[in-house]
Design a protein around this motif. Sequence first.
Motif, PDB file in Angstrom:
ATOM      1  N   ALA A 102      21.783   7.195  19.227  1.00  0.00           N
ATOM      2  CA  ALA A 102      22.215   8.445  18.605  1.00  0.00           C
ATOM      3  C   ALA A 102      22.749   9.415  19.648  1.00  0.00           C
ATOM      4  O   ALA A 102      22.193   9.540  20.746  1.00  0.00           O
ATOM      5  N   LEU A 103      23.825  10.081  19.296  1.00  0.00           N
ATOM      6  CA  LEU A 103      24.414  11.129  20.122  1.00  0.00           C
ATOM      7  C   LEU A 103      24.577  12.393  19.297  1.00  0.00           C
ATOM      8  O   LEU A 103      24.938  12.321  18.123  1.00  0.00           O
ATOM      9  N   ASP A 104      24.298  13.546  19.888  1.00  0.00           N
ATOM     10  CA  ASP A 104      24.725  14.799  19.270  1.00  0.00           C
ATOM     11  C   ASP A 104      26.035  15.181  19.952  1.00  0.00           C
ATOM     12  O   ASP A 104      26.110  15.309  21.172  1.00  0.00           O
ATOM     13  N   ALA A 105      27.081  15.319  19.128  1.00  0.00           N
ATOM     14  CA  ALA A 105      28.427  15.516  19.664  1.00  0.00           C
ATOM     15  C   ALA A 105      29.174  16.597  18.897  1.00  0.00           C
ATOM     16  O   ALA A 105      30.213  16.332  18.271  1.00  0.00           O
ATOM     17  N   PRO A 106      28.672  17.835  18.908  1.00  0.00           N
ATOM     18  CA  PRO A 106      29.375  18.915  18.208  1.00  0.00           C
ATOM     19  C   PRO A 106      30.738  19.154  18.828  1.00  0.00           C
ATOM     20  O   PRO A 106      30.968  18.848  20.007  1.00  0.00           O
ATOM     21  N   VAL A 107      31.623  19.714  18.028  1.00  0.00           N
ATOM     22  CA  VAL A 107      33.016  19.860  18.453  1.00  0.00           C
ATOM     23  C   VAL A 107      33.449  21.320  18.403  1.00  0.00           C
ATOM     24  O   VAL A 107      32.883  22.129  17.675  1.00  0.00           O
ATOM     25  N   SER A 108      34.488  21.624  19.172  1.00  0.00           N
ATOM     26  CA  SER A 108      35.109  22.940  19.155  1.00  0.00           C
ATOM     27  C   SER A 108      36.618  22.756  19.132  1.00  0.00           C
ATOM     28  O   SER A 108      37.136  21.794  19.708  1.00  0.00           O
ATOM     29  N   GLY A 109      37.300  23.677  18.469  1.00  0.00           N
ATOM     30  CA  GLY A 109      38.754  23.576  18.391  1.00  0.00           C
ATOM     31  C   GLY A 109      39.295  23.935  17.033  1.00  0.00           C
ATOM     32  O   GLY A 109      40.506  24.040  16.850  1.00  0.00           O
ATOM     33  N   GLY A 110      38.396  24.086  16.060  1.00  0.00           N
ATOM     34  CA  GLY A 110      38.813  24.493  14.733  1.00  0.00           C
ATOM     35  C   GLY A 110      39.609  23.437  14.000  1.00  0.00           C
ATOM     36  O   GLY A 110      39.769  22.303  14.461  1.00  0.00           O
ATOM     37  N   GLU A 111      40.114  23.836  12.840  1.00  0.00           N
ATOM     38  CA  GLU A 111      40.845  22.896  11.989  1.00  0.00           C
ATOM     39  C   GLU A 111      42.066  22.317  12.693  1.00  0.00           C
ATOM     40  O   GLU A 111      42.340  21.122  12.590  1.00  0.00           O
ATOM     41  N   LYS A 112      42.800  23.152  13.432  1.00  0.00           N
ATOM     42  CA  LYS A 112      43.994  22.656  14.118  1.00  0.00           C
ATOM     43  C   LYS A 112      43.630  21.602  15.151  1.00  0.00           C
ATOM     44  O   LYS A 112      44.306  20.579  15.284  1.00  0.00           O
ATOM     45  N   GLY A 113      42.560  21.858  15.897  1.00  0.00           N
ATOM     46  CA  GLY A 113      42.119  20.879  16.880  1.00  0.00           C
ATOM     47  C   GLY A 113      41.715  19.564  16.239  1.00  0.00           C
ATOM     48  O   GLY A 113      41.971  18.482  16.782  1.00  0.00           O
ATOM     49  N   ALA A 114      41.093  19.661  15.054  1.00  0.00           N
ATOM     50  CA  ALA A 114      40.699  18.441  14.335  1.00  0.00           C
ATOM     51  C   ALA A 114      41.933  17.674  13.861  1.00  0.00           C
ATOM     52  O   ALA A 114      42.000  16.451  13.971  1.00  0.00           O
ATOM     53  N   ILE A 115      42.917  18.396  13.325  1.00  0.00           N
ATOM     54  CA  ILE A 115      44.137  17.747  12.846  1.00  0.00           C
ATOM     55  C   ILE A 115      44.900  17.103  14.000  1.00  0.00           C
ATOM     56  O   ILE A 115      45.393  15.963  13.885  1.00  0.00           O
ATOM     57  N   ASP A 116      44.979  17.804  15.136  1.00  0.00           N
ATOM     58  CA  ASP A 116      45.750  17.319  16.277  1.00  0.00           C
ATOM     59  C   ASP A 116      45.005  16.286  17.117  1.00  0.00           C
ATOM     60  O   ASP A 116      45.578  15.728  18.060  1.00  0.00           O
ATOM     61  N   GLY A 117      43.732  16.038  16.810  1.00  0.00           N
ATOM     62  CA  GLY A 117      42.940  15.130  17.634  1.00  0.00           C
ATOM     63  C   GLY A 117      42.708  15.690  19.024  1.00  0.00           C
ATOM     64  O   GLY A 117      42.610  14.945  20.002  1.00  0.00           O
ATOM     65  N   ALA A 118      42.602  17.012  19.118  1.00  0.00           N
ATOM     66  CA  ALA A 118      42.520  17.680  20.413  1.00  0.00           C
ATOM     67  C   ALA A 118      41.233  18.477  20.562  1.00  0.00           C
ATOM     68  O   ALA A 118      41.200  19.494  21.262  1.00  0.00           O
ATOM     69  N   LEU A 119      40.169  18.047  19.910  1.00  0.00           N
ATOM     70  CA  LEU A 119      38.911  18.782  19.951  1.00  0.00           C
ATOM     71  C   LEU A 119      38.253  18.707  21.330  1.00  0.00           C
ATOM     72  O   LEU A 119      38.464  17.752  22.093  1.00  0.00           O
ATOM     73  N   SER A 120      37.468  19.716  21.625  1.00  0.00           N
ATOM     74  CA  SER A 120      36.570  19.672  22.775  1.00  0.00           C
ATOM     75  C   SER A 120      35.213  19.205  22.255  1.00  0.00           C
ATOM     76  O   SER A 120      34.682  19.789  21.303  1.00  0.00           O
ATOM     77  N   ILE A 121      34.681  18.158  22.849  1.00  0.00           N
ATOM     78  CA  ILE A 121      33.446  17.548  22.335  1.00  0.00           C
ATOM     79  C   ILE A 121      32.398  17.522  23.441  1.00  0.00           C
ATOM     80  O   ILE A 121      32.608  16.956  24.512  1.00  0.00           O
ATOM     81  N   MET A 122      31.263  18.164  23.164  1.00  0.00           N
ATOM     82  CA  MET A 122      30.160  18.230  24.117  1.00  0.00           C
ATOM     83  C   MET A 122      29.066  17.294  23.628  1.00  0.00           C
ATOM     84  O   MET A 122      28.572  17.451  22.518  1.00  0.00           O
TER      85      MET A 122
END
Length: 292
Positions: free
Chosen positions: A116-136
């Motif tokens: 299991a990994l916890d992998a929250p993301v940042s970047g908003g809807e645009k980042g999700a659509i563009d595949g450009a999220l920041s993932i910690m």
Amino acid sequence: MTKVGFIGLGIMGGPMAANLVAAGYEVAGYNRSQPKVDKLIAEGGKGARSVAEAVDDADVIVTMLPDSPDVESVVLGDDGVLAHAREGALLIDCSTIRPDVSRQVAEVAAKQHVQALDAPVSGGEKGAIDGALSIMVGGEADAFAAAGGVLDAVGKTVVHVGPAGSGQTVKAANQLIVAGNIGLVAEALGFLEAHGVDTDSAFQVLGGGLAGSKVLDAKNAGMRARQFQPGFRIELHHKDLGIVQSAARDAGVSTPLGSLVSQLMAAAVAQGDGSLDHSGLFRQIARLNGTE
């Protein structure tokens, strides 16, 4: 072909699942509302009628859920993800939740031979659509290595930040910084407008100096136009700031500015602005000035 079970196809989860399909993964998605599932099917994915159907034969399971109780129910529940995941599967929780819940998920998963990994993301809807999220990402190093292909398909900056729960801790810090930035950009806009300054040119020059930030660049135009179409809703940021406050208390850390912006977010929700984009915090600050 790696099989991915994706739970939660909302503003963020839907585009992420679609990007996994585009990257060549076989994705079975489940969402409580059928139109979200239908959209994934139209994009080349498969629809699942239940959590069990989505995860039964999945190599990788991705969850993108609203809050800690949702993860506890959907992942840890009697008919949840871990009740149906096969041994050796990899669980990646991209929800933004309390770090202690992520640690609990990792402990239960390990007992069932699921990584299991916890992998929250940042970047908003645009980042999700563009595949450009920041993932910690928090969790074991070997699990992070195994997740590389999946995470790279949805994110641009993907960093392993430590053991289970660390990803959520870093995400909480991210939400603290973003909220503070939004609040200050909103205050600056009110200040500039009160003095009759051309705000377009003002933000252009501010963005080129030390005051510049991604928040200023992304949010100032919407604030100036009073357009708050949600990319990330105030009510969700309010929830995230609650996570910050709780985790800060647990660690004995003071976050005075965070506490203030948390109260402003709470007031915005109480006054009916929870469904607006978090840049809509401007409305709450404007109310304090009697201009909204």
